[in-house]
Design a protein around this motif. Structure first.
Motif, PDB file in Angstrom:
ATOM      1  N   ARG A 150       0.815  -1.220   0.000  1.00  0.00           N
ATOM      2  CA  ARG A 150       0.000   0.000   0.000  1.00  0.00           C
ATOM      3  C   ARG A 150       0.844   1.264   0.000  1.00  0.00           C
ATOM      4  O   ARG A 150       0.320   2.359   0.199  1.00  0.00           O
ATOM      5  CB  ARG A 150      -0.939   0.010   1.211  1.00  0.00           C
ATOM      6  N   TYR A 151       2.143   1.123  -0.203  1.00  0.00           N
ATOM      7  CA  TYR A 151       3.024   2.291  -0.193  1.00  0.00           C
ATOM      8  C   TYR A 151       4.125   2.079  -1.217  1.00  0.00           C
ATOM      9  O   TYR A 151       4.800   1.058  -1.214  1.00  0.00           O
ATOM     10  CB  TYR A 151       3.624   2.462   1.213  1.00  0.00           C
ATOM     11  N   ASN A 152       4.276   3.037  -2.103  1.00  0.00           N
ATOM     12  CA  ASN A 152       5.290   2.978  -3.143  1.00  0.00           C
ATOM     13  C   ASN A 152       6.487   3.796  -2.646  1.00  0.00           C
ATOM     14  O   ASN A 152       6.404   5.017  -2.562  1.00  0.00           O
ATOM     15  CB  ASN A 152       4.706   3.568  -4.431  1.00  0.00           C
ATOM     16  N   PRO A 153       7.594   3.134  -2.310  1.00  0.00           N
ATOM     17  CA  PRO A 153       8.714   3.844  -1.686  1.00  0.00           C
ATOM     18  C   PRO A 153       9.500   4.714  -2.665  1.00  0.00           C
ATOM     19  O   PRO A 153       9.509   4.467  -3.867  1.00  0.00           O
ATOM     20  CB  PRO A 153       9.605   2.705  -1.182  1.00  0.00           C
ATOM     21  N   SER A 154      10.152   5.714  -2.109  1.00  0.00           N
ATOM     22  CA  SER A 154      11.082   6.513  -2.906  1.00  0.00           C
ATOM     23  C   SER A 154      12.282   5.622  -3.264  1.00  0.00           C
ATOM     24  O   SER A 154      12.505   4.583  -2.629  1.00  0.00           O
ATOM     25  CB  SER A 154      11.573   7.714  -2.097  1.00  0.00           C
ATOM     26  N   LEU A 155      13.037   6.038  -4.238  1.00  0.00           N
ATOM     27  CA  LEU A 155      14.239   5.288  -4.612  1.00  0.00           C
ATOM     28  C   LEU A 155      15.214   5.222  -3.437  1.00  0.00           C
ATOM     29  O   LEU A 155      15.799   4.176  -3.157  1.00  0.00           O
ATOM     30  CB  LEU A 155      14.907   5.920  -5.830  1.00  0.00           C
ATOM     31  N   LYS A 156      15.357   6.322  -2.709  1.00  0.00           N
ATOM     32  CA  LYS A 156      16.261   6.360  -1.559  1.00  0.00           C
ATOM     33  C   LYS A 156      15.849   5.324  -0.511  1.00  0.00           C
ATOM     34  O   LYS A 156      16.693   4.590   0.016  1.00  0.00           O
ATOM     35  CB  LYS A 156      16.264   7.770  -0.951  1.00  0.00           C
ATOM     36  N   LEU A 157      14.558   5.246  -0.208  1.00  0.00           N
ATOM     37  CA  LEU A 157      14.072   4.277   0.770  1.00  0.00           C
ATOM     38  C   LEU A 157      14.219   2.854   0.238  1.00  0.00           C
ATOM     39  O   LEU A 157      14.626   1.951   0.974  1.00  0.00           O
ATOM     40  CB  LEU A 157      12.613   4.565   1.142  1.00  0.00           C
ATOM     41  N   ALA A 158      13.922   2.637  -1.033  1.00  0.00           N
ATOM     42  CA  ALA A 158      14.055   1.299  -1.620  1.00  0.00           C
ATOM     43  C   ALA A 158      15.497   0.805  -1.526  1.00  0.00           C
ATOM     44  O   ALA A 158      15.740  -0.361  -1.187  1.00  0.00           O
ATOM     45  CB  ALA A 158      13.579   1.308  -3.072  1.00  0.00           C
ATOM     46  N   ILE A 159      16.454   1.681  -1.787  1.00  0.00           N
ATOM     47  CA  ILE A 159      17.870   1.306  -1.683  1.00  0.00           C
ATOM     48  C   ILE A 159      18.229   0.985  -0.237  1.00  0.00           C
ATOM     49  O   ILE A 159      18.899  -0.016   0.034  1.00  0.00           O
ATOM     50  CB  ILE A 159      18.773   2.424  -2.256  1.00  0.00           C
ATOM     51  N   ALA A 160      17.769   1.813   0.696  1.00  0.00           N
ATOM     52  CA  ALA A 160      18.054   1.566   2.116  1.00  0.00           C
ATOM     53  C   ALA A 160      17.469   0.238   2.574  1.00  0.00           C
ATOM     54  O   ALA A 160      18.124  -0.532   3.292  1.00  0.00           O
ATOM     55  CB  ALA A 160      17.505   2.715   2.962  1.00  0.00           C
ATOM     56  N   LEU A 161      16.250  -0.066   2.151  1.00  0.00           N
ATOM     57  CA  LEU A 161      15.622  -1.337   2.507  1.00  0.00           C
ATOM     58  C   LEU A 161      16.386  -2.510   1.915  1.00  0.00           C
ATOM     59  O   LEU A 161      16.624  -3.519   2.589  1.00  0.00           O
ATOM     60  CB  LEU A 161      14.167  -1.359   2.024  1.00  0.00           C
ATOM     61  N   SER A 162      16.782  -2.363   0.669  1.00  0.00           N
ATOM     62  CA  SER A 162      17.539  -3.400  -0.018  1.00  0.00           C
ATOM     63  C   SER A 162      18.827  -3.720   0.731  1.00  0.00           C
ATOM     64  O   SER A 162      19.166  -4.891   0.948  1.00  0.00           O
ATOM     65  CB  SER A 162      17.846  -2.935  -1.450  1.00  0.00           C
ATOM     66  N   ARG A 163      19.524  -2.689   1.141  1.00  0.00           N
ATOM     67  CA  ARG A 163      20.777  -2.878   1.886  1.00  0.00           C
ATOM     68  C   ARG A 163      20.523  -3.480   3.268  1.00  0.00           C
ATOM     69  O   ARG A 163      21.276  -4.326   3.735  1.00  0.00           O
ATOM     70  CB  ARG A 163      21.511  -1.555   2.019  1.00  0.00           C
ATOM     71  N   VAL A 219      18.173  -5.508   4.282  1.00  0.00           N
ATOM     72  CA  VAL A 219      17.804  -6.935   4.268  1.00  0.00           C
ATOM     73  C   VAL A 219      18.709  -7.757   3.355  1.00  0.00           C
ATOM     74  O   VAL A 219      18.495  -8.944   3.180  1.00  0.00           O
ATOM     75  CB  VAL A 219      16.317  -7.146   3.901  1.00  0.00           C
ATOM     76  N   ASP A 220      19.715  -7.101   2.763  1.00  0.00           N
ATOM     77  CA  ASP A 220      20.685  -7.764   1.900  1.00  0.00           C
ATOM     78  C   ASP A 220      20.023  -8.528   0.757  1.00  0.00           C
ATOM     79  O   ASP A 220      20.255  -9.711   0.540  1.00  0.00           O
ATOM     80  CB  ASP A 220      21.586  -8.699   2.723  1.00  0.00           C
ATOM     81  N   ALA A 221      19.148  -7.804   0.029  1.00  0.00           N
ATOM     82  CA  ALA A 221      18.464  -8.377  -1.134  1.00  0.00           C
ATOM     83  C   ALA A 221      18.360  -7.298  -2.201  1.00  0.00           C
ATOM     84  O   ALA A 221      18.242  -6.114  -1.875  1.00  0.00           O
ATOM     85  CB  ALA A 221      17.072  -8.853  -0.748  1.00  0.00           C
ATOM     86  N   PRO A 222      18.405  -7.690  -3.473  1.00  0.00           N
ATOM     87  CA  PRO A 222      18.285  -6.682  -4.534  1.00  0.00           C
ATOM     88  C   PRO A 222      16.904  -6.026  -4.544  1.00  0.00           C
ATOM     89  O   PRO A 222      15.899  -6.663  -4.192  1.00  0.00           O
ATOM     90  CB  PRO A 222      18.522  -7.472  -5.827  1.00  0.00           C
ATOM     91  N   ILE A 223      16.870  -4.774  -4.925  1.00  0.00           N
ATOM     92  CA  ILE A 223      15.598  -4.041  -5.010  1.00  0.00           C
ATOM     93  C   ILE A 223      14.595  -4.814  -5.857  1.00  0.00           C
ATOM     94  O   ILE A 223      13.416  -4.888  -5.521  1.00  0.00           O
ATOM     95  CB  ILE A 223      15.818  -2.624  -5.586  1.00  0.00           C
ATOM     96  N   GLU A 224      15.058  -5.405  -6.940  1.00  0.00           N
ATOM     97  CA  GLU A 224      14.167  -6.129  -7.852  1.00  0.00           C
ATOM     98  C   GLU A 224      13.508  -7.329  -7.185  1.00  0.00           C
ATOM     99  O   GLU A 224      12.453  -7.783  -7.618  1.00  0.00           O
ATOM    100  CB  GLU A 224      14.929  -6.610  -9.096  1.00  0.00           C
TER     101      GLU A 224
END
Length: 67
Positions: A41-54, A56-61
């Motif tokens: 229900r929330y589309n993250p900013s690119l900055k947040l998506a990168i932070a989340l990816s790092r 949890v150690d998983a690619p954004i895709e």
């Protein structure tokens, strides 16, 4: 442009051994934001998506799958 997407963040968060609160603290957002992300229900900013990816150690895709 409002794309629909599926979010697999919860799966990777659990694999990383993090609670929603832990993840929120690591990326500097409120737990409610993580809840909304995991529910798709929330589309993250690119900055947040990168932070989340790092965090949890998983690619954004792998975290966010857009239609």
């Amino acid at each position: 442009m409002d794309s629909q997407f599926r979010c697999d963040l919860k799966k990777y968060r659990i694999l990383a051994g993090l609670t929603q609160e832990d993840l929120a603290d690591r990326v500097g957002v409120r737990r409610e934001t993580i809840i909304r992300l995991e529910a798709g229900r929330y589309n993250p900013s690119l900055k947040l998506a990168i932070a989340l990816s790092r965090a949890v150690d998983a690619p954004i895709e792998a975290l966010f799958i857009f239609d």
